[in-house]
Design a protein around this motif. Structure first.
Motif, mmCIF file in Angstrom:
data_model
loop_
_atom_site.group_PDB
_atom_site.id
_atom_site.type_symbol
_atom_site.label_atom_id
_atom_site.label_comp_id
_atom_site.label_asym_id
_atom_site.label_seq_id
_atom_site.Cartn_x
_atom_site.Cartn_y
_atom_site.Cartn_z
ATOM 1 N N ILE A 99 -4.637 7.837 -9.104
ATOM 2 C CA ILE A 99 -3.306 7.353 -9.477
ATOM 3 C C ILE A 99 -2.735 6.623 -8.276
ATOM 4 O O ILE A 99 -2.398 7.251 -7.275
ATOM 5 N N PRO A 100 -2.653 5.310 -8.318
ATOM 6 C CA PRO A 100 -2.117 4.591 -7.157
ATOM 7 C C PRO A 100 -0.705 5.065 -6.838
ATOM 8 O O PRO A 100 0.194 4.974 -7.693
ATOM 9 N N PRO A 101 -0.492 5.602 -5.664
ATOM 10 C CA PRO A 101 0.837 6.128 -5.336
ATOM 11 C C PRO A 101 1.934 5.090 -5.487
ATOM 12 O O PRO A 101 3.028 5.408 -5.949
ATOM 13 N N ALA A 102 1.631 3.876 -5.125
ATOM 14 C CA ALA A 102 2.674 2.845 -5.201
ATOM 15 C C ALA A 102 3.137 2.643 -6.632
ATOM 16 O O ALA A 102 4.322 2.443 -6.892
ATOM 17 N N LYS A 103 2.209 2.708 -7.556
ATOM 18 C CA LYS A 103 2.594 2.530 -8.951
ATOM 19 C C LYS A 103 3.444 3.697 -9.426
ATOM 20 O O LYS A 103 4.434 3.513 -10.133
ATOM 21 N N PHE A 119 -3.499 -2.459 -7.781
ATOM 22 C CA PHE A 119 -4.312 -1.430 -7.135
ATOM 23 C C PHE A 119 -5.475 -1.047 -8.041
ATOM 24 O O PHE A 119 -5.383 -1.112 -9.261
ATOM 25 N N LEU A 127 -8.666 4.182 -2.928
ATOM 26 C CA LEU A 127 -7.706 3.193 -3.399
ATOM 27 C C LEU A 127 -7.954 1.863 -2.697
ATOM 28 O O LEU A 127 -8.117 1.834 -1.472
ATOM 29 N N ARG A 134 -3.964 -3.692 2.201
ATOM 30 C CA ARG A 134 -4.367 -2.750 3.256
ATOM 31 C C ARG A 134 -5.656 -2.060 2.862
ATOM 32 O O ARG A 134 -6.032 -2.001 1.693
ATOM 33 N N ASN A 154 -6.156 3.626 -14.808
ATOM 34 C CA ASN A 154 -5.019 3.380 -13.922
ATOM 35 C C ASN A 154 -5.209 2.130 -13.066
ATOM 36 O O ASN A 154 -4.338 1.790 -12.260
ATOM 37 N N ALA A 178 -3.637 9.446 -4.823
ATOM 38 C CA ALA A 178 -4.735 8.495 -4.662
ATOM 39 C C ALA A 178 -6.078 9.169 -4.911
ATOM 40 O O ALA A 178 -7.005 8.568 -5.448
ATOM 41 N N PRO A 226 -7.377 13.957 1.167
ATOM 42 C CA PRO A 226 -7.424 15.418 1.164
ATOM 43 C C PRO A 226 -8.274 15.929 0.010
ATOM 44 O O PRO A 226 -8.380 15.276 -1.032
ATOM 45 N N VAL A 231 6.214 -2.675 -7.481
ATOM 46 C CA VAL A 231 5.520 -2.042 -6.361
ATOM 47 C C VAL A 231 5.893 -2.695 -5.038
ATOM 48 O O VAL A 231 5.849 -2.055 -3.995
ATOM 49 N N SER A 270 -8.926 1.893 -8.092
ATOM 50 C CA SER A 270 -9.698 2.946 -7.451
ATOM 51 C C SER A 270 -11.163 2.607 -7.612
ATOM 52 O O SER A 270 -11.586 2.118 -8.664
ATOM 53 N N ASP A 296 5.038 0.042 -2.232
ATOM 54 C CA ASP A 296 3.739 -0.343 -1.683
ATOM 55 C C ASP A 296 3.606 0.011 -0.209
ATOM 56 O O ASP A 296 2.542 0.426 0.237
ATOM 57 N N ASN A 297 4.666 -0.157 0.547
ATOM 58 C CA ASN A 297 4.500 0.020 1.991
ATOM 59 C C ASN A 297 5.195 1.273 2.533
ATOM 60 O O ASN A 297 5.236 1.478 3.741
ATOM 61 N N GLU A 333 0.400 -8.324 0.965
ATOM 62 C CA GLU A 333 -0.207 -7.556 2.054
ATOM 63 C C GLU A 333 -1.195 -6.564 1.449
ATOM 64 O O GLU A 333 -0.805 -5.675 0.691
ATOM 65 N N ALA A 387 -0.779 11.621 -1.146
ATOM 66 C CA ALA A 387 -2.183 11.587 -0.725
ATOM 67 C C ALA A 387 -3.086 12.023 -1.871
ATOM 68 O O ALA A 387 -4.137 11.421 -2.125
ATOM 69 N N LYS A 420 0.732 -8.041 -6.649
ATOM 70 C CA LYS A 420 -0.131 -7.037 -6.052
ATOM 71 C C LYS A 420 -0.480 -5.951 -7.062
ATOM 72 O O LYS A 420 0.344 -5.565 -7.886
#
Lengths: 575, 624
Positions: A139-143, B309, B297, B72, B516, A135, B79, A153, B311, A118-119, B70, A132, B307
Motif C-alpha cells: 500500500i503506497p503510503p503516499a496514496k 507508485f 515501493l 526516490r 494498488n 509499503a 520492517p 499525493v 510495488s 509524497d515527501n 521527484e 513503513a 506521480k
C-alpha cells in the motif's frame, strides 16, 4: 507649501470684504477682559463658495506635513493575504543557497510547509511504523495519506492559502495594531479606535508616503504579542512623483468667532465642518492618486513565529467540541503549536467524511482509515500491525508531526522559534485596487479627512471659543437663522506639527441661561448637518452666558443686526 | 543499440546543452526551444543511456512546458510483518483461503481404531467372554443408546447388527443359516459326546485366534477401512491420510463434512447428517507469524496523471524467487502456534453402507483360489463390489487376517480334517475333509469368503430382527474420538506443511498487491546489479486483467520513436529481469529520453539524478 493652497482664495475673499470686516479686531491682541468689563464685537458670516477647486499635493509637500495628521488619514485596511501567500510561495522556491541561510527552525518550518503525502517524513511520529508497514504490504503510503487528507499525493497537507489565512487570523489578527486603528470619535467609537478589517493592516496616508517605514515597529512586539514582523525593509509603495489631488466644493472662508478671554475676533477653519459635502463623490476625479508603484514589493521581510517551550501533545478525545482536548488550543494564538493545529483543523474540514479500506489478497482488511465530518480520524489495521495511533482529530496527528519535524536537527523544545526571512516579495495589491479602496473608504468616512483638510487650508487664526454661523438658503428653513457654535476639539488651531496649540480645556462647553451655568440653552442637535457642536440660535436682545477655556464666565447680549449675516454682541465678563 | 544522452546534473542551461550538442559532433545539431530545460540528445549504447557515441542533431519535436516529479529510491529498511493473532484474527486474515491452507495430513489409523473400538464396545464388552452368548446390551453405552431400530430400540437397529458382526468370536459365533451351519451342528453334537472339540474351538484353532478374539481383528478392520473405505474417497489420497486444513481447524472441523462427505458415489467417510465437531484452537490460541516483505515501493510517473507508485517484488531468498512475503515456518522464533487443544478429539458419524444384495462367497477350485482383492474372478465376487461397501471391507479385513493362514488338523482319528493352505493351495484356502461329508461341510473356499458369508448372515439376522438386503446400512454417531495427535504435536507437525506452502501463503495474502499499483508509464529503481535504471512499465506490472496499451514501450533517443532510436532494452547483462524495457541512469547526470504513453502521446523526460542517485527529478514535457 500646498497646504496653503486655499489661502489666496481666503485672502481674496477677505479682500472683497475688506470694508465689511475692517471694524473687526481680528489679528489684534487686546488685553484680557477684567471682571465687570464690557466690550462689543461684531461678527460676520463670510462665504466664498468654491467648486471643483483642485488641491494637489506632491510627495514632498505631504512629507512636510505633520506626521500625526497624516497618520490619522486612514486610506484603507490593506488585505495582506496575498502578501502572506506570496511570502509562502517565495519560501517554497528558495534556492538551496537561500535555504542554507535560514536558521535550523526556519528550514524545518519551510520543509514542514512543503510537506506533501509524497515527501512527508514521519520518522519519530506515531505514524512512522504504520507508514513503513504500509509499503511492506503493497500500500503506497503516499496514496494512503493523500486519501486520508483529501489531497493529491504531491499536494501540500496544508495549502499555502490555509497557512496564510491562519497566520493572518491568529498572528496578525491578535496583534493590537492590526486589530484597531485610530479614527474619528463618534458614538460607536467613543475612544476613537476603529476595528481593522480581518487579515488586514490599516494603511494611512503616512504609511503611503513613508513606504511603511514603521512597519517593523508597528507590527513588532506590542504588549504580550511578540509581533509578526521582526524585520521589514525596502517596502516600496510609491514613487517620487507621487501626488494626491482632491477637488473641493466648499465655502473657502473660515468662521468668525470670539476669543472671550480678550474679546478678540478669531477665525475657525470651516473646511472640517464642511467635510461631509466638500467633495463631490459622484465625480470620479474627486480624488486622484498618482505615483503608486505598479507592483508594490518588500525587499526583505522577516516573519516571526514562536513555539511553545514544551512539547504540546495532540488531543485524544472528541470533547470538548469541536477541537478536542489538546492543550494547543489553549495557547496564545501566535504560538506555533496553536497555529499548526488551527491550520490542520481548517484543512481537515475541507476533507469530506470518508473511509479508505485496503484489503489483502484474502479479503482481510489490512488497513482502514476513516475521517468523519468533524475531522475525527480512526486508523485501524489488521492485527494492529504498524501500531496505528489511537483515534484523534486529524489536527492532533498533524500537531505531533509538525512538532517532531520542527525540532529536526537536534533542536530541543524551546529552541525552535522561527524567523523566516523572505526577500523581494510582492505585496499583492495593485495600485488600482488601493486607490479604489481609498476612494470608497473616504467616501464612506469623509471625517477621516477633516483634520487633514483643515491642515491643508490652514485658515484658523486665534483661539475662538465660539463662532457665528449663518446657514445659507440651501439649508432647511428652520435652520436659516443666526447661530453661535461653541468650538469643538477639532476646531482648535494646530501647530506646525499638526498638534492643537492648546488643550480643549472647557469645563462647561456650550451656552447657558444663567451665570452659574446651570441651565444650558445650547445643544448639539443637528443644524445644517452639524451634530458636533454645541450651538444656540440667537436673536437681538438675547442674553446668554458662556465660559471660556480659562474658566471665566461671560454674558453675551445680542445686539441689533447690522446686516443679514452680521451680528453684534456685547460681552461682559461676569466672573 | 541505444540512443540517449547523459549530461551533468548541474542546472541545465541552454548554453550547457548547446555545448554538449556541439561536443557530440557527428554532424548533429542541437535545437533549443524556448521552454525551460529543452534538451537535445545524442546516441548511447543499448540499455545504457550513458554510452554516447554519435549525436545526430536536434530532436524535431516541439514540447510544452515541463512538469517536474521527484522520484526516490525508497531504499529504507522494510520492517518485518509480524502477526500475533487469535483464532478470529487468523480466520479474518485467511478468509476463504483458510480452506486451502493444509495444516496436517493425519494417518487415519488412530481415528479408525478408536472408532472401531467404540463401536465394538457399544453394546458392552461381555462378548469378549468365552460364552456363546455375547450378552449384547446396547443400553450400556452412550453410543449404544443412540442405536434405534424400527421399534425404537437398539435391538432392531442395524447398528446393533453391525456390532454383533464385529464382535463375533469363535466362542460366540453364530453360523446358522450359513454353509457352516451343518458343520457346527455336527461338531457340537460330537462335542457333547465328549469325542470332539466344540465348533468354537475348532474354529479358534483353524483361525489361529483365541476363542474370545474377534474373528475379524480390529487392526485388520482398520487397515481395510483405510485402504478401501477411506482411500476410495475422491478427496483422500492412496495413503488414506486425512487432510486437515486451517479452515477445518477454524471451524472446529465442521468443514470435514464437505470434504469427506458423500462424493461421486462414495457414501462419505463421514455422515453429512451429523455435524463433525472437534475443537482445535483453544480460547488462548495464538498464531505468531513473522514474514519479511519482498515488496519494494518504487516511484513512477503516469505522464497523464502525475506521480504514481508501484510495488515490485524483490525476492532474493529461495527456493522461489517471486514471493511477496518470506516466511520461515520451521523457525520457532518466526512461527509458532500455541493454545491448540491438547486432547484433540472429534465427534462424527461413521456411516457404512452395504451392497443391496447378498454377496456370495466364491467357492470351489477352480476358479476361486484366484479370486483375490483386485482380481475378482467374477462379477459376483466381493472384490468386484465397490470398495467402500461393508461386504468388501469385512472380506478385506478377513483377508488381511488370514491370507497367510496355513493350518492342518484332523479329528476323530483322521475321519475329519480341516486343511488350510494345504496341498499346494494358497494360504487361507480351506478344505474340509469329513468322512461321508457328514455335516455337509462348506465347499472349498478362502477363509475370508467364509467370514464374508457368516458376516452377512449375522448382519441381517439378529436375535431380534431380520434385515433384508440393502437395509443394513449403519451409521455410528461417535463422540470424542481421538484423532491421533496431541495439540502440542500438531503445533510442530504443521511446520513442514506450512513451509511447503510458504509461497502459496504469500500469494494468498499479498498476491494481489498490484491492485494498488498506479498505472505509471515508467518507474525509477535500483536493479539487482546495483545500478540505477528507468524501467518502462511492463504487462506484468498491471493487475491481472488490466490492459496494457503501449504501442511502442520503451525509451527512445528521439521523439519520433523510431525503432532504431530505442535506447532501452529488455535484456541487460547482469540483470535477471528480461521483461522490462529499461535504461541505465547515472548518479549526478541528466539523461534525456523520449517515450509514448498508453494514449500514444509522446513525451520528453529529462532524468536528473542527484549525486548519490537517491533522487531523480524527472522533468516531463509533452510533445505539442
Amino acid at each position: 507649501m500646498r497646504r496653503l493652497a486655499l489661502l489666496p482664495l481666503v485672502a481674496l475673499a477677505l479682500g472683497c470684504a475688506e470694508d465689511s470686516v475692517a471694524s473687526l479686531t481680528e489679528g489684534e491682541d487686546p488685553a484680557a477682559m477684567s471682571v465687570g468689563e464690557t466690550r462689543t464685537a461684531e461678527l460676520r458670516y463670510l462665504r466664498l463658495d468654491v467648486e471643483g477647486f483642485k488641491n494637489e499635493l506632491t510627495l514632498e509637500e505631504l512629507r512636510a506635513m505633520p506626521r500625526s495628521i497624516l497618520q490619522d488619514v486612514w486610506l484603507a485596511d490593506l488585505d495582506i493575504t496575498q502578501l502572506m501567500v506570496n511570502s509562502l510561495e517565495k519560501l517554497r522556491t528558495l534556492s538551496d543557497e537561500e535555504v542554507a541561510e535560514l536558521g535550523e527552525p526556519a528550514r524545518n518550518m519551510r520543509r514542514l510547509l512543503l510537506f506533501t503525502p509524497d515527501n512527508a517524513v514521519l520518522d519519530g511520529t506515531k505514524l512512522e511504523e504504520l507508514v513503513a508497514l504500509s509499503a511492506a504490504v503493497g500500500i503506497p503510503p503516499a496514496k494512503a495519506l493523500a486519501n486520508l487528507f483529501g489531497t493529491e499525493v504531491t499536494g501540500e497537507f496544508i495549502p499555502p492559502q490555509v497557512v496564510a489565512e491562519v497566520m493572518l487570523d491568529l498572528v496578525v489578527g491578535s496583534h493590537p495594531n492590526a486589530q484597531f486603528r485610530r479614527g474619528p470619535v463618534d458614538e460607536e467609537h467613543p475612544d476613537g479606535m476603529w476595528p481593522v478589517a480581518p487579515r488586514s493592516v490599516p494603511l494611512t496616508l503616512a504609511d503611503v508616503i513613508t513606504n511603511f517605514e514603521d512597519m517593523q515597529e508597528r507590527f513588532g512586539p506590542v504588549g504580550d504579542h511578540p509581533g509578526f514582523v521582526s524585520e521589514a525593509k525596502g517596502l516600496t509603495v510609491i514613487e517620487d512623483d507621487f501626488r494626491m489631488t482632491t477637488r473641493v466644493n466648499a465655502n473657502a472662508l473660515p468662521f468668525k468667532g470670539l476669543d472671550l478671554t480678550n474679546a478678540s475676533v478669531a477665525s475657525v477653519n470651516s473646511i472640517a465642518a464642511q467635510i461631509e459635502t466638500a467633495h463631490d463623490y459622484s465625480s470620479p476625479d474627486w480624488i486622484e492618486i498618482e505615483g503608486l508603484v505598479d507592483d508594490p514589493r518588500v525587499e526583505r521581510l522577516t516573519f516571526t513565529v514562536l513555539e511553545d517551550d514544551a512539547w504540546v501533545p495532540g488531543g485524544d478525545a472528541r470533547e470538548p467540541l469541536p477541537f478536542g482536548n489538546s492543550p494547543a488550543w489553549d495557547l496564545n494564538p501566535w504560538i506555533f503549536e496553536r497555529l499548526i493545529s488551527q491550520m490542520a483543523q481548517v484543512k481537515s474540514l475541507e476533507v469530506p467524511a470518508h473511509c479508505d479500506s485496503y484489503e489483502l489478497g484474502t479479503g482481510a482488511e489490512a488497513f482502514r482509515a476513516c475521517i468523519d465530518d468533524t475531522g475525527w480520524v480512526e486508523l485501524t489495521t489488521f492485527n494492529d500491525v504498524g501500531s496505528p495511533p489511537p483515534p484523534a482529530y486529524l489536527w492532533d496527528l498533524d500537531l505531533e508531526i509538525a512538532q517532531v519535524r520542527l525540532h529536526d536537527g537536534g533542536l530541543s523544545e524551546g529552541e525552535a522559534d522561527i524567523e523566516l526571512t523572505i526577500k523581494d516579495v510582492a505585496v499583492g495589491v495593485s495600485p488600482e485596487d488601493l486607490i479604489e479602496q481609498t476612494r470608497k473608504n473616504l467616501e464612506l468616512h469623509p471625517e477621516a479627512l477633516a483634520e487633514f483638510a483643515s491642515l491643508i487650508t490652514d485658515s484658523t487664526v486665534g483661539d475662538a471659543d465660539f463662532y457665528y454661523y449663518r446657514p445659507g438658503v440651501e439649508a432647511p428653513a428652520a435652520d436659516q437663522a443666526d447661530w453661535l457654535f461653541f468650538v469643538a476639539e477639532s476646531d482648535l488651531r494646530l501647530d506646525d506639527e499638526g498638534n492643537p496649540v492648546r488643550d480643549y480645556a472647557y469645563d462647561a462647553p456650550g451656552f447657558w441661561a444663567d451665570a452659574d451655568l446651570r441651565e444650558k440653552i445650547s445643544s448639539a442637535d443637528e443644524v445644517d448637518g452639524d451634530e458636533l457642536h454645541e450651538k444656540v440660535r440667537i436673536e437681538p436682545g438675547d442674553v446668554l452666558y458662556v465660559q471660556d477655556d480659562e474658566g471665566s464666565v461671560f454674558r453675551l447680549t445680542v445686539g441689533d443686526k447690522p446686516g443679514r449675516s452680521r451680528v453684534t454682541l456685547e460681552i461682559t465678563r461676569v466672573r | 543499440m541505444s540512443h540517449a544522452m547523459k549530461i551533468p546534473a548541474a542546472p541545465v542551461t541552454l548554453a550547457t546543452l548547446m555545448m554538449i550538442a556541439v561536443g557530440c559532433g557527428g554532424g548533429g545539431s542541437m535545437r533549443a526551444s524556448g521552454d525551460a530545460g529543452d534538451a537535445g540528445d545524442t546516441e548511447a549504447d543499448g540499455g545504457d543511456a550513458g554510452g554516447s557515441d554519435s549525436g545526430d542533431g536536434e530532436d524535431p519535436g516541439e514540447f510544452g512546458p515541463e512538469e517536474t516529479y521527484e522520484l526516490r529510491l525508497n531504499e529504507g529498511p522494510v520492517p518485518p510483518l509480524t502477526l500475533q493473532m487469535n483464532q478470529a484474527e487468523v480466520a479474518e486474515l485467511f478468509g476463504d483461503k483458510a480452506d486451502e491452507v493444509l495444516l496436517l495430513e493425519l494417518d487415519s489409523t488412530p481415528l479408525l481404531t478408536h472408532t472401531l473400538d467404540q463401536i465394538k464396545t457399544a453394546c458392552g464388552d461381555a462378548w469378549q467372554n468365552d460364552d456363546p452368548d455375547p450378552h449384547h446390551d446396547c443400553s450400556l453405552t452412550a453410543l449404544g443408546q443412540s442405536f434405534e431400530g424400527p421399534d425404537g430400540t437398539w435391538r432392531t437397529s442395524p447398528e446393533y447388527a453391525m456390532v454383533r458382526l464385529l464382535t463375533m468370536t469363535p466362542a460366540n459365533v453364530v453360523v446358522a443359516g450359513t454353509s457352516s451351519q451343518g458343520l457346527q451342528e455336527l461338531a457340537d453334537v460330537l462335542s457333547d459326546l465328549g469325542i470332539l472339540d466344540d465348533y468354537s474351538q475348532i474354529l479358534s484353532d483353524a483361525l489361529g485366534i483365541p476363542r474370545t478374539a474377534p474373528v475379524v481383528s480390529t487392526a485388520s478392520l482398520v487397515e481395510s477401512f483405510q485402504t478401501h473405505f477411506v482411500a476410495s474417497h475422491p478427496n483422500v489420497g492412496p495413503d488414506a491420510k486425512l487432510s486437515f486444513t486451517l479452515g477445518d481447524a477454524l471451524t472446529n472441523l465442521s468443514t470435514l463434512v464437505d470434504r469427506y462427505g458423500p462424493m461421486n458415489g462414495h457414501p462419505g467417510v463421514v455422515d453429512p447428517d451429523f455435524p463433525v465437531y472437534g475443537e482445535v484452537f483453544g480460547p488462548d490460541f495464538q498464531m505468531i507469524a513473522e514474514a519479511e516483505s519482498n515488496l519494494r515501493l518504487v516511484d513512477g510517473v503516469d505522464a497523464n496523471l502525475g506521480k504514481g507508485f508501484m510495488s515490485v517484488v524483490v525476492d532474493t531468498t529461495g527456493p522461489t524467487y517471486d514471493d511477496e512475503l518470506e516466511f520461515d515456518f520451521q523457525d520457532p522464533e518466526r512461527f509458532s502456534l500455541t493454545g491448540i487443544i491438547e486432547d484433540l478429539t472429534v465427534d462424527l458419524r461413521f456411516r457404512l453402507v452395504e451392497y443391496d444384495q447378498f454377496v456370495p462367497s466364491c467357492t470351489g477350485n477352480p476358479p476361486c483360489p484366484q479370486n483375490l482383492p483386485g482380481a475378482p474372478e467374477s462379477t459376483q465376487s466381493v472384490w468386484a463390489r465397490d470398495e467402500w461397501l461393508i461386504e468388501y471391507n469385512i472380506a478385506a479385513a478377513a483377508h488381511l487376517d488370514y491370507s497367510r493362514r496355513v493350518y492342518a488338523a484332523n479329528y476323530l482319528l483322521g475321519s475329519a480334517e480341516v486343511l488350510i493352505g494345504q496341498a499346494g493351495l494358497p494360504p487361507g484356502w480351506v478344505h474340509y475333509d469329513v468322512l461321508f461329508n457328514l455335516g455337509s461341510p462348506p465347499e472349498d473356499q478362502y477363509l475370508w469368503e467364509t467370514v464374508l458369508e457368516v458376516g452377512q448372515v449375522a448382519l441381517h439376522d439378529t436375535p431380534f430382527s431380520t434385515f433384508t438386503e440393502g437395509q443394513a446400512d449403519v451409521a455410528f454417531t461417535l463422540h470424542d474420538v481421538p484423532v491421533g495427535i496431541t495439540g502440542s504435536e500438531a503445533a510442530e507437525a504443521v511446520r513442514p506443511y506450512l513451509q511447503e506452502q510458504a509461497s502459496d501463503l504469500s500469494d494468498f495474502i499479498l498476491g494481489d498487491y498490484k491492485k494498488n499499483n498506479d498505472r505509471v508509464d515508467f518507474f525509477y529503481r535500483r536493479a539487482d546489479d546495483g545500478n540505477l535504471y528507468a524501467y518502462f512499465v511492463a504487462p506484468s506490472d498491471r493487475p491481472e486483467g488490466d490492459s496494457y496499451d503501449y504501442e511502442a514501450p520503451g525509451f527512445y533517443s528521439r521523439s519520433d520513436l523510431d525503432p532504431s532510436r530505442k535506447v532501452s532494452d529488455t535484456a541487460v547483462p547482469g540483470l535477471t529481469d528480461t521483461e522490462h524495457e529499461k535504461v541505465r541512469l547515472e548518479p549526478g547526470e541528466t539523461t534525456v529520453l523520449y517515450f509514448a504513453d498508453d494514449n500514444g502521446d509522446v513525451y520528453r523526460a529529462r532524468f536528473e539524478l542527484s549525486a548519490d542517485g537517491s533522487v531523480a527529478d524527472v522533468h516531463l514535457a509533452p510533445e505539442l
